[in-house]
Design a protein around this motif. Structure first.
Motif, PDB file in Angstrom:
ATOM      1  N   HIS A   1       0.830  -1.196   0.000  1.00  0.00           N
ATOM      2  CA  HIS A   1       0.000   0.000   0.000  1.00  0.00           C
ATOM      3  C   HIS A   1       0.875   1.261   0.000  1.00  0.00           C
ATOM      4  N   GLY A   2       1.996   1.203   0.691  1.00  0.00           N
ATOM      5  CA  GLY A   2       2.937   2.319   0.688  1.00  0.00           C
ATOM      6  C   GLY A   2       3.622   2.475  -0.655  1.00  0.00           C
TER       7      GLY A   2
ATOM      8  N   ALA B   1       1.565   4.383  -3.107  1.00  0.00           N
ATOM      9  CA  ALA B   1       1.670   5.842  -2.951  1.00  0.00           C
ATOM     10  C   ALA B   1       2.923   6.367  -3.635  1.00  0.00           C
TER      11      ALA B   1
ATOM     12  N   ILE C   1       2.355   6.368  -7.473  1.00  0.00           N
ATOM     13  CA  ILE C   1       1.513   7.482  -7.901  1.00  0.00           C
ATOM     14  C   ILE C   1       2.286   8.796  -7.857  1.00  0.00           C
ATOM     15  N   SER C   2       3.016   9.029  -6.781  1.00  0.00           N
ATOM     16  CA  SER C   2       3.739  10.295  -6.645  1.00  0.00           C
ATOM     17  C   SER C   2       4.860  10.428  -7.677  1.00  0.00           C
TER      18      SER C   2
ATOM     19  N   GLY D   1       3.967  11.884  -2.175  1.00  0.00           N
ATOM     20  CA  GLY D   1       3.907  10.547  -1.580  1.00  0.00           C
ATOM     21  C   GLY D   1       3.569  10.581  -0.104  1.00  0.00           C
TER      22      GLY D   1
ATOM     23  N   LEU E   1      -0.014  11.453   0.300  1.00  0.00           N
ATOM     24  CA  LEU E   1      -0.879  10.302   0.017  1.00  0.00           C
ATOM     25  C   LEU E   1      -0.877   9.300   1.171  1.00  0.00           C
ATOM     26  N   LEU E   2       0.292   9.079   1.761  1.00  0.00           N
ATOM     27  CA  LEU E   2       0.368   8.147   2.887  1.00  0.00           C
ATOM     28  C   LEU E   2      -0.443   8.655   4.077  1.00  0.00           C
TER      29      LEU E   2
ATOM     30  N   LYS F   1      -4.115   8.325   3.270  1.00  0.00           N
ATOM     31  CA  LYS F   1      -4.558   6.934   3.434  1.00  0.00           C
ATOM     32  C   LYS F   1      -4.799   6.615   4.904  1.00  0.00           C
TER      33      LYS F   1
ATOM     34  N   LEU G   1       2.440   1.721   6.453  1.00  0.00           N
ATOM     35  CA  LEU G   1       2.413   2.805   5.485  1.00  0.00           C
ATOM     36  C   LEU G   1       3.546   3.798   5.747  1.00  0.00           C
TER      37      LEU G   1
END
Length: 101
Positions: free
Chosen positions: A13-14, A17, A20-21, A75, A78-79, A82, A95
Protein backbone atom coordinates in the motif's frame (compact mmCIF):
# COMPACT_ATOMS: atom_id res chain seq x y z
CA UNK A 1 -10.73 1.18 -0.54
CA UNK A 2 -8.85 -2.01 0.22
CA UNK A 3 -7.71 -0.63 3.57
CA UNK A 4 -11.14 0.78 4.37
CA UNK A 5 -12.61 -2.71 3.82
CA UNK A 6 -10.45 -4.00 6.66
CA UNK A 7 -7.41 -5.37 4.89
CA UNK A 8 -4.34 -4.86 7.08
CA UNK A 9 -1.98 -2.19 5.77
CA UNK A 10 1.13 -3.59 4.13
CA UNK A 11 4.19 -2.27 2.43
CA UNK A 12 2.47 -2.72 -0.95
CA UNK A 13 0.00 0.00 0.00
CA UNK A 14 2.94 2.32 0.69
CA UNK A 15 4.59 1.39 -2.60
CA UNK A 16 1.36 2.32 -4.38
CA UNK A 17 1.67 5.84 -2.95
CA UNK A 18 5.26 6.03 -4.19
CA UNK A 19 4.22 4.83 -7.65
CA UNK A 20 1.51 7.48 -7.90
CA UNK A 21 3.74 10.30 -6.64
CA UNK A 22 6.64 9.41 -8.95
CA UNK A 23 4.25 9.14 -11.91
CA UNK A 24 2.90 12.62 -11.17
CA UNK A 25 6.27 14.27 -10.54
CA UNK A 26 8.40 12.54 -13.19
CA UNK A 27 5.77 11.45 -15.73
CA UNK A 28 6.60 13.87 -18.54
CA UNK A 29 10.35 13.55 -17.97
CA UNK A 30 10.21 9.73 -18.07
CA UNK A 31 8.09 9.69 -21.24
CA UNK A 32 10.47 12.10 -22.98
CA UNK A 33 13.47 10.01 -21.93
CA UNK A 34 11.80 6.79 -23.15
CA UNK A 35 10.88 8.39 -26.49
CA UNK A 36 14.45 9.54 -27.03
CA UNK A 37 15.84 6.10 -26.20
CA UNK A 38 13.31 4.38 -28.50
CA UNK A 39 14.23 6.66 -31.38
CA UNK A 40 17.92 6.09 -30.81
CA UNK A 41 17.82 2.31 -30.29
CA UNK A 42 15.09 1.14 -32.65
CA UNK A 43 14.64 3.84 -35.26
CA UNK A 44 18.38 4.61 -35.41
CA UNK A 45 17.55 8.29 -35.48
CA UNK A 46 17.14 11.07 -33.01
CA UNK A 47 19.31 13.89 -31.86
CA UNK A 48 22.83 13.50 -30.63
CA UNK A 49 22.74 14.95 -27.14
CA UNK A 50 25.94 16.47 -25.93
CA UNK A 51 26.79 15.91 -22.26
CA UNK A 52 25.60 18.64 -19.94
CA UNK A 53 28.30 20.66 -18.24
CA UNK A 54 28.58 23.80 -16.21
CA UNK A 55 25.48 25.93 -15.67
CA UNK A 56 23.29 23.71 -17.89
CA UNK A 57 24.20 20.67 -15.78
CA UNK A 58 23.47 22.61 -12.59
CA UNK A 59 20.06 23.73 -13.86
CA UNK A 60 19.21 20.18 -14.91
CA UNK A 61 20.22 18.80 -11.53
CA UNK A 62 18.18 21.44 -9.70
CA UNK A 63 15.16 20.58 -11.84
CA UNK A 64 15.57 16.89 -11.04
CA UNK A 65 16.00 17.68 -7.33
CA UNK A 66 12.81 19.74 -7.32
CA UNK A 67 10.94 16.89 -9.03
CA UNK A 68 12.28 14.47 -6.44
CA UNK A 69 11.20 16.71 -3.57
CA UNK A 70 7.81 17.14 -5.23
CA UNK A 71 7.40 13.37 -5.53
CA UNK A 72 8.34 12.97 -1.86
CA UNK A 73 5.82 15.59 -0.75
CA UNK A 74 3.06 14.04 -2.86
CA UNK A 75 3.91 10.55 -1.58
CA UNK A 76 3.94 11.60 2.07
CA UNK A 77 0.66 13.42 1.53
CA UNK A 78 -0.88 10.30 0.02
CA UNK A 79 0.37 8.15 2.89
CA UNK A 80 -1.10 10.51 5.46
CA UNK A 81 -4.35 10.73 3.50
CA UNK A 82 -4.56 6.93 3.43
CA UNK A 83 -4.04 6.73 7.18
CA UNK A 84 -6.68 9.39 7.80
CA UNK A 85 -9.09 7.69 5.40
CA UNK A 86 -8.71 4.35 7.15
CA UNK A 87 -8.91 5.93 10.58
CA UNK A 88 -8.08 4.10 13.75
CA UNK A 89 -9.73 0.85 12.62
CA UNK A 90 -6.43 -0.77 11.67
CA UNK A 91 -2.69 -0.46 12.15
CA UNK A 92 -1.30 1.87 9.50
CA UNK A 93 2.32 1.78 10.66
CA UNK A 94 3.48 -0.19 7.57
CA UNK A 95 2.41 2.80 5.49
CA UNK A 96 4.85 5.00 7.36
CA UNK A 97 7.63 2.40 7.35
CA UNK A 98 7.96 2.92 3.60
CA UNK A 99 9.19 6.48 4.22
CA UNK A 100 12.43 5.08 5.61
CA UNK A 101 13.30 3.82 2.16
Amino acid sequence: MDLKAGTPASISHGIAAIYISVSIAFGKTMITWADEKFQKWFLKSGQKNEPLTGVKKGKHEMKMLSQHIGAFIIGVGLLYAKSLFVGSNSDTSPLFQIMKY
